[in-house]
Design a protein around this motif. Structure first.
Motif, mmCIF file in Angstrom:
data_model
loop_
_atom_site.group_PDB
_atom_site.id
_atom_site.type_symbol
_atom_site.label_atom_id
_atom_site.label_comp_id
_atom_site.label_asym_id
_atom_site.label_seq_id
_atom_site.Cartn_x
_atom_site.Cartn_y
_atom_site.Cartn_z
ATOM 1 N N MET A 1 0.885 -1.302 0.073
ATOM 2 C CA MET A 1 -0.084 0.058 0.032
ATOM 3 C C MET A 1 1.086 1.287 0.156
ATOM 4 O O MET A 1 1.835 0.926 0.765
ATOM 5 C CB MET A 1 -1.036 -0.033 1.299
ATOM 6 C CG MET A 1 -2.031 -1.094 1.121
ATOM 7 S SD MET A 1 -3.348 -0.821 2.338
ATOM 8 C CE MET A 1 -2.493 -1.643 3.835
ATOM 9 N N LYS A 2 0.453 2.288 -0.781
ATOM 10 C CA LYS A 2 1.171 3.483 -0.801
ATOM 11 C C LYS A 2 0.267 4.611 -0.313
ATOM 12 O O LYS A 2 -0.708 4.655 -0.350
ATOM 13 C CB LYS A 2 1.561 3.728 -2.275
ATOM 14 C CG LYS A 2 2.344 2.857 -2.877
ATOM 15 C CD LYS A 2 3.868 3.050 -2.987
ATOM 16 C CE LYS A 2 4.542 1.719 -3.731
ATOM 17 N NZ LYS A 2 5.658 2.062 -3.663
ATOM 18 N N LYS A 3 1.056 5.422 0.562
ATOM 19 C CA LYS A 3 0.390 6.523 0.772
ATOM 20 C C LYS A 3 1.341 7.735 1.206
ATOM 21 O O LYS A 3 2.329 7.422 1.699
ATOM 22 C CB LYS A 3 -0.503 6.575 2.046
ATOM 23 C CG LYS A 3 -1.414 7.696 2.413
ATOM 24 C CD LYS A 3 -2.432 7.011 3.365
ATOM 25 C CE LYS A 3 -3.447 8.279 3.269
ATOM 26 N NZ LYS A 3 -4.556 8.053 3.945
ATOM 27 N N TYR A 129 -2.883 8.395 -3.068
ATOM 28 C CA TYR A 129 -4.105 8.042 -2.332
ATOM 29 C C TYR A 129 -4.497 6.525 -2.749
ATOM 30 O O TYR A 129 -5.686 5.972 -2.466
ATOM 31 C CB TYR A 129 -5.168 8.762 -2.353
ATOM 32 C CG TYR A 129 -5.753 9.594 -1.069
ATOM 33 C CD1 TYR A 129 -5.516 9.036 0.072
ATOM 34 C CD2 TYR A 129 -5.929 10.942 -1.214
ATOM 35 C CE1 TYR A 129 -5.873 9.760 1.343
ATOM 36 C CE2 TYR A 129 -6.229 11.727 -0.022
ATOM 37 C CZ TYR A 129 -6.180 11.095 1.116
ATOM 38 O OH TYR A 129 -6.592 11.892 2.337
ATOM 39 N N TYR A 131 -3.604 3.804 -2.350
ATOM 40 C CA TYR A 131 -3.773 2.812 -1.166
ATOM 41 C C TYR A 131 -5.061 2.463 -0.666
ATOM 42 O O TYR A 131 -5.247 1.489 -0.193
ATOM 43 C CB TYR A 131 -2.666 3.161 -0.013
ATOM 44 C CG TYR A 131 -3.452 4.048 1.163
ATOM 45 C CD1 TYR A 131 -3.837 3.355 2.210
ATOM 46 C CD2 TYR A 131 -3.887 5.235 0.920
ATOM 47 C CE1 TYR A 131 -4.565 4.020 3.248
ATOM 48 C CE2 TYR A 131 -4.566 5.908 1.664
ATOM 49 C CZ TYR A 131 -4.872 5.471 2.818
ATOM 50 O OH TYR A 131 -5.569 6.084 3.923
ATOM 51 N N SER A 134 -6.999 -0.573 -1.848
ATOM 52 C CA SER A 134 -6.702 -1.924 -1.295
ATOM 53 C C SER A 134 -7.882 -2.640 -0.931
ATOM 54 O O SER A 134 -8.863 -2.038 -0.248
ATOM 55 C CB SER A 134 -5.796 -1.752 -0.069
ATOM 56 O OG SER A 134 -5.495 -3.004 0.121
ATOM 57 N N ASP A 140 -4.635 -4.568 -5.044
ATOM 58 C CA ASP A 140 -3.142 -4.906 -4.330
ATOM 59 C C ASP A 140 -2.169 -5.603 -5.263
ATOM 60 O O ASP A 140 -0.958 -5.157 -5.440
ATOM 61 C CB ASP A 140 -3.366 -5.922 -3.336
ATOM 62 C CG ASP A 140 -4.190 -4.933 -2.059
ATOM 63 O OD1 ASP A 140 -3.709 -3.931 -1.552
ATOM 64 O OD2 ASP A 140 -5.057 -5.632 -1.394
ATOM 65 N N MET A 143 -0.826 -2.611 -7.477
ATOM 66 C CA MET A 143 -0.061 -1.650 -6.990
ATOM 67 C C MET A 143 1.054 -2.304 -6.710
ATOM 68 O O MET A 143 2.331 -1.464 -6.675
ATOM 69 C CB MET A 143 -0.749 -1.158 -5.629
ATOM 70 C CG MET A 143 -1.743 -0.084 -5.797
ATOM 71 S SD MET A 143 -2.308 0.683 -4.119
ATOM 72 C CE MET A 143 -3.382 -0.729 -3.442
ATOM 73 N N ASN A 144 1.479 -3.908 -6.819
ATOM 74 C CA ASN A 144 2.510 -4.675 -6.623
ATOM 75 C C ASN A 144 3.171 -4.900 -8.000
ATOM 76 O O ASN A 144 4.045 -5.813 -8.207
ATOM 77 C CB ASN A 144 2.527 -5.629 -6.103
ATOM 78 C CG ASN A 144 2.208 -5.116 -4.225
ATOM 79 O OD1 ASN A 144 2.918 -4.259 -3.767
ATOM 80 N ND2 ASN A 144 1.272 -5.921 -3.661
ATOM 81 N N ASN A 456 -3.036 2.774 8.986
ATOM 82 C CA ASN A 456 -2.286 2.311 7.825
ATOM 83 C C ASN A 456 -1.193 3.163 7.603
ATOM 84 O O ASN A 456 -0.458 2.794 6.685
ATOM 85 C CB ASN A 456 -3.440 2.546 6.761
ATOM 86 C CG ASN A 456 -4.414 1.343 6.444
ATOM 87 O OD1 ASN A 456 -3.773 0.080 7.005
ATOM 88 N ND2 ASN A 456 -5.474 1.658 5.974
ATOM 89 N N ASP A 459 2.070 1.417 8.137
ATOM 90 C CA ASP A 459 2.225 0.206 7.706
ATOM 91 C C ASP A 459 3.477 0.102 6.492
ATOM 92 O O ASP A 459 3.779 1.237 6.056
ATOM 93 C CB ASP A 459 1.015 -0.171 6.525
ATOM 94 C CG ASP A 459 1.117 -1.793 6.302
ATOM 95 O OD1 ASP A 459 1.705 -2.541 6.686
ATOM 96 O OD2 ASP A 459 0.309 -1.998 5.434
ATOM 97 N N ASN A 462 3.831 2.142 3.040
ATOM 98 C CA ASN A 462 2.860 3.249 3.024
ATOM 99 C C ASN A 462 3.615 4.436 3.043
ATOM 100 O O ASN A 462 4.317 4.791 3.960
ATOM 101 C CB ASN A 462 1.845 3.215 4.291
ATOM 102 C CG ASN A 462 0.790 4.150 3.938
ATOM 103 O OD1 ASN A 462 0.915 5.192 3.708
ATOM 104 N ND2 ASN A 462 -0.636 3.501 4.108
#
Length: 546
Positions: A1-3, A129, A131, A134, A140, A143-144, A456, A459, A462
């Motif tokens: 997850m990215k943020k 945003y 993430y 997810s 997911d 995003m990977n 989150n 994480d 993130n």
């Protein structure tokens, strides 16, 4: 997850906290104007990238999604006229209104949602945003970089039906749908403007009650005006909302008192001076201001220091939060019980507030004697006699005061030198996201009324975790909290409490204060309600009485 961290919500210091109300009378011919200030500039008008408070406020009023938030985070229909949820909670079907249009007059269709969502989740977009997607089917994996972005669980069925498939039920899914990152996007506009999209009022496509005028990407004044192609324009009361960036509370108060602003946020002594005024308004906020330490700092000594739990505890215990909120801020803000804000969510079984249930008091209590013991022990463990660090913070008056307070308290530890670096919000966010800092004053406003919106952030992977803190047990808990097992509300709550306790016991973050917003507000402003989490500012039904 990215943020990416934003304070945005950061200091959630916009000068307005307004949400749509249910007024029904038409006043489309009334020339009503609202004059407001904000403390930071617009960063972008691209819904795939907006993350700061000011930008989000503009997008929430120039765009619309399936749903919106009403009073007390109540879900209300916006572009969706009908919603069907499957029995297993993994499929949502949204029927769209047929009369919605973009500001250029083009019809808004189901494909606009598909395009917007696919663009946001595409790793090449690098959405801050993303993430939040997810749990939506294949998000997911996308995003990977394991699946193509076009496999995201959203499809258009005809022109006016959208079907969304999830990998597993998401308890707060409908709350997410009110956020700009889930809004539709006009493919023609995005492709026409390319890299310029969202960088100026000229390079956007809007579908909400207002369109933005006058922002060229860098200036400090702009306005929202009625969208003549908006499907429900007859219920839009204001003809214009004039914005200006005012970073000085003194200047803002003077503008309000001379009638040039209809609302101004109060800070510090201003709150004490004006709290008995008839136009005084105080709003508690689900926003936390906190410190992040860079576990991968370029300076080797500081890298060791921030990875040492005793030094982290020393830095936290040397701060007197009560003194900070009462004497430095004085604006109604609260001393934190932990990282998750007070009043955000209640135990589904007992009704107890999450912040109270998960609190580890020793991690946010002031104890200089104990702090010095941790400090001495930590320095010995990393083989250092002293530390020198730079504290990165915004250049707003309030944040400068907070940074100066932290600087003064940390010097009391002894063998400690703190240099302040106050920069514009945009610069601070950019440096944080790139890991170009030693310790930074960050802030976060809840996306929705669930503790996971805070949890989150820390994480692994993130981008809100700018300091790169990593704890295997914590990461595993978040996977469980966000995963297929999340349907067991009681167990999920227990796991979130456990995660918060780990976060604070390890002092991965140093909470400073929970934001409150005090205002002086023109009594002519009618029909305003406030939500503490999620989209807070919707001017659609706001009116000025005569």
């Amino acid at each position: 997850m990215k943020k990416q961290w934003l304070v945005s919500s950061a200091l959630v210091a916009t000068s307005v906290l307004l949400v749509a109300c249910g007024a029904k009378q038409s006043s489309s011919t009334t020339k009503q104007k609202l004059n407001l200030s904000v403390v930071s500039e617009i960063e972008t008008l691209d819904p795939s990238h907006a993350s700061d408070t000011t930008s989000m406020e503009q997008l929430e009023n120039t765009g619309e999604g399936f749903l919106q938030l009403g009073k007390n985070s109540k879900i209300e229909k916006e572009l969706a006229t009908n919603i069907k949820e499957s029995k297993d909670g993994k499929t949502y079907t949204f029927d769209l209104r047929h009369n919605a249009k973009w500001n250029d007059g083009r019809k808004l269709t189901a494909q606009d949602f598909v395009y917007g969502w696919q663009r946001t989740i595409n790793p090449k977009t690098a959405s801050e945003y993303a993430y939040l997607y997810s749990g939506i089917k294949n998000a997911d994996a996308i995003m990977n970089n394991k699946k193509n972005y076009k496999t995201l669980g959203i499809k258009a069925v005809g022109k006016y039906r959208v079907v969304v498939n999830l990998d597993h039920p998401i308890s707060y899914f409908k709350l997410l749908m009110a956020m700009p990152v889930f809004y539709p996007q006009q493919q023609a506009a995005v492709q026409k403007y390319g890299k310029r999209y969202g960088t100026s009022y000229k390079y956007v496509a809007s579908n909400g009650p207002f369109v933005l005028k006058g922002w060229n990407g860098t200036n400090n004044t702009w306005k929202l005006v009625r969208n003549t192609n908006y499907w429900d324009k007859k219920h839009v009361k204001l003809s214009a909302i004039n914005f200006q960036v005012v970073k000085s509370p003194t200047t803002a108060l003077n503008l309000y008192e001379t009638g040039k602003l209809d609302q101004t946020q109060l800070f510090d002594q201003q709150v004490k001076n004006k709290k008995n005024s008839s136009d005084f308004v105080l709003n508690k906020n689900a926003s936390m201001v906190y410190l992040q330490m860079n576990m991968k700092a370029q300076n080797a000594t500081l890298r060791k220091a921030y990875n040492n739990v005793n030094i982290r505890k020393a830095l936290s215990l040397s701060l007197d939060r009560k003194q900070l909120v009462n004497n430095v801020l004085g604006d109604g803000s609260l001393a934190p019980k932990g990282f998750v804000t007070t009043g955000l969510a209640k135990n589904p079984t007992t009704g107890e507030d999450f912040a109270k249930e998960s609190s580890v008091k020793s991690t946010v209590s002031y104890n200089l004697t104990t702090a010095k013991k941790y400090w001495k022990k930590g320095l010995a463990e990393i083989g250092a006699k002293s530390l020198s660090m730079t504290l990165l913070a915004d250049d707003t008056d309030t944040t400068k005061q907070v940074a100066e307070y932290v600087q003064g308290q940390w010097k009391k530890l002894g063998n400690m030198n703190v240099t302040l670096s106050n920069v514009p919000v945009k610069t601070r966010i950019d440096r944080s996201s790139k890991g170009n800092f030693q310790v930074v004053v960050s802030g976060w406003g809840a996306d929705f009324s669930d503790p996971v919106t805070f949890l989150n952030l820390y994480d692994k992977g993130n981008s809100g975790n700018a300091g790169n803190w990593n704890n295997t047990t914590y990461n595993q808990l978040l996977t469980k909290i966000n995963g297929a097992d999340s349907t067991n509300a009681k167990q999920r709550w227990a796991d979130m409490v456990k995660a918060e306790k780990i976060l604070m016991t390890q002092q991965a973050t140093i909470p400073l204060y929970q934001k409150s917003n005090a205002f002086l507000q023109n009594k002519k402003i009618k029909g305003l309600i406030t939500n503490s989490a999620g989209p807070m500012h919707n001017f659609k039904f706001v009116s000025m009485s005569h």
